[in-house]
Design a protein around this motif. Structure first.
Motif, PDB file in Angstrom:
ATOM      1  N   ASN A  28       0.862  -1.180   0.000  1.00  0.00           N
ATOM      2  CA  ASN A  28       0.000   0.000   0.000  1.00  0.00           C
ATOM      3  C   ASN A  28       0.900   1.233   0.000  1.00  0.00           C
ATOM      4  O   ASN A  28       2.133   1.106   0.126  1.00  0.00           O
ATOM      5  N   PRO A  29       0.347   2.426  -0.157  1.00  0.00           N
ATOM      6  CA  PRO A  29       1.209   3.619  -0.216  1.00  0.00           C
ATOM      7  C   PRO A  29       2.085   3.791   1.017  1.00  0.00           C
ATOM      8  O   PRO A  29       3.240   4.227   0.906  1.00  0.00           O
ATOM      9  N   LYS A  38      10.397   6.587  -4.258  1.00  0.00           N
ATOM     10  CA  LYS A  38       9.929   7.824  -4.874  1.00  0.00           C
ATOM     11  C   LYS A  38       8.858   7.508  -5.915  1.00  0.00           C
ATOM     12  O   LYS A  38       8.806   6.403  -6.457  1.00  0.00           O
ATOM     13  N   LEU A  39       8.029   8.502  -6.203  1.00  0.00           N
ATOM     14  CA  LEU A  39       6.947   8.311  -7.166  1.00  0.00           C
ATOM     15  C   LEU A  39       7.469   7.827  -8.510  1.00  0.00           C
ATOM     16  O   LEU A  39       6.892   6.926  -9.129  1.00  0.00           O
ATOM     17  N   HIS A  45       9.345  -0.527  -9.160  1.00  0.00           N
ATOM     18  CA  HIS A  45       9.389  -1.260  -7.892  1.00  0.00           C
ATOM     19  C   HIS A  45       8.339  -2.363  -7.873  1.00  0.00           C
ATOM     20  O   HIS A  45       8.626  -3.501  -7.478  1.00  0.00           O
ATOM     21  N   MET A  46       7.128  -2.031  -8.308  1.00  0.00           N
ATOM     22  CA  MET A  46       6.069  -3.032  -8.337  1.00  0.00           C
ATOM     23  C   MET A  46       6.389  -4.148  -9.326  1.00  0.00           C
ATOM     24  O   MET A  46       6.134  -5.330  -9.056  1.00  0.00           O
ATOM     25  N   VAL A  47       6.958  -3.795 -10.455  1.00  0.00           N
ATOM     26  CA  VAL A  47       7.331  -4.807 -11.443  1.00  0.00           C
ATOM     27  C   VAL A  47       8.400  -5.738 -10.871  1.00  0.00           C
ATOM     28  O   VAL A  47       8.365  -6.955 -11.090  1.00  0.00           O
TER      29      VAL A  47
END
Length: 228
Positions: A28-29, A38-39, A45-47
């Protein structure tokens, strides 16, 4: 019961995956922020998490607040990797988004669930996973496991059509703080517990196991002549 790990920390995910017990990841955020991420790096990161957990569901949360925004963001997140599951909070705006996404075959993990009615509405709308937050009830002096029991029974009493072939919707016990939460979730029939790595490590250990290992080591040292 399946074990998910509740973190965005890549090292923790790799270690948990090496144990051979991992069935998925939830993020989650707040968890991503804890990594110092960082955005601009979020999608990569998710990949990377999806690569570590190839074939396992990895929940990435939408931060959109409108139905249209949730749909658009969910479609984009789902395009990053085939094992991405989109997390949406239970709101009036998210229910039509969940319904739309289910018809597209995009799996949704409905999060921040605190009542059986919320769980039932999410299941009916088409959520693949439903996440009751057990520990947050405990934080306000309520009994989170009692609420979990209601949700498990209510959701498992019915079939919903969208994900029946996958065995869903599944209940993810979230906001897990202790091994006791994990044990009770399993006894109540929850499908999944998503557990922070610290709490997951606590599930491995027991003082009697530690004491037994100390005794075995001491006795073996006598056999080998290495006793001090």
């Amino acid at each position: 019961m399946k074990f998910f790990i509740d973190t965005a920390d890549l090292d923790d995910i790799r270690e948990a995956a090496s144990w051979g017990i991992l069935s998925g990841v939830t993020t989650n955020p707040s968890l991503y922020a804890k990594t110092g991420g960082k955005l601009a790096d979020f999608e990569d990161h998710m990949v990377e998490i999806c690569h570590i957990c190839e074939g396992l569901p990895v929940s990435a949360e939408s931060t959109a607040e409108t139905t249209e925004g949730m749909i658009a963001e969910a479609e984009h997140l789902a395009s990053l990797a085939p094992n991405i599951v989109v997390k949406l909070p239970v709101t009036e705006q998210s229910l039509p988004a969940i319904h739309h996404l289910a018809q597209e075959g995009i799996r949704v993990n409905m999060t921040l669930v605190f009542s059986a009615t919320q769980a039932l509405l999410g299941a009916r709308a088409g959520a693949r996973y439903i996440s009751p937050f057990v520990g947050r009830f405990d934080d306000i002096g309520d009994e989170g496991l009692d609420h979990l029991a209601e949700m498990v029974t209510a959701v498992h009493n019915f079939r919903y059509g969208y994900w029946d072939e996958e065995g869903g919707p599944e209940i993810i016990t979230a906001s897990v703080r202790t091994p006791h939460h994990v044990t009770q979730a399993a006894l109540l029939g929850a499908d999944i517990a998503t557990v922070p790595f610290g709490a997951l490590k606590k599930c491995v250990h027991h003082p009697l196991t530690d004491r037994g290992l100390e005794l075995f080591a001491a006795d073996w040292a006598k056999v080998t002549g290495e006793a001090k």
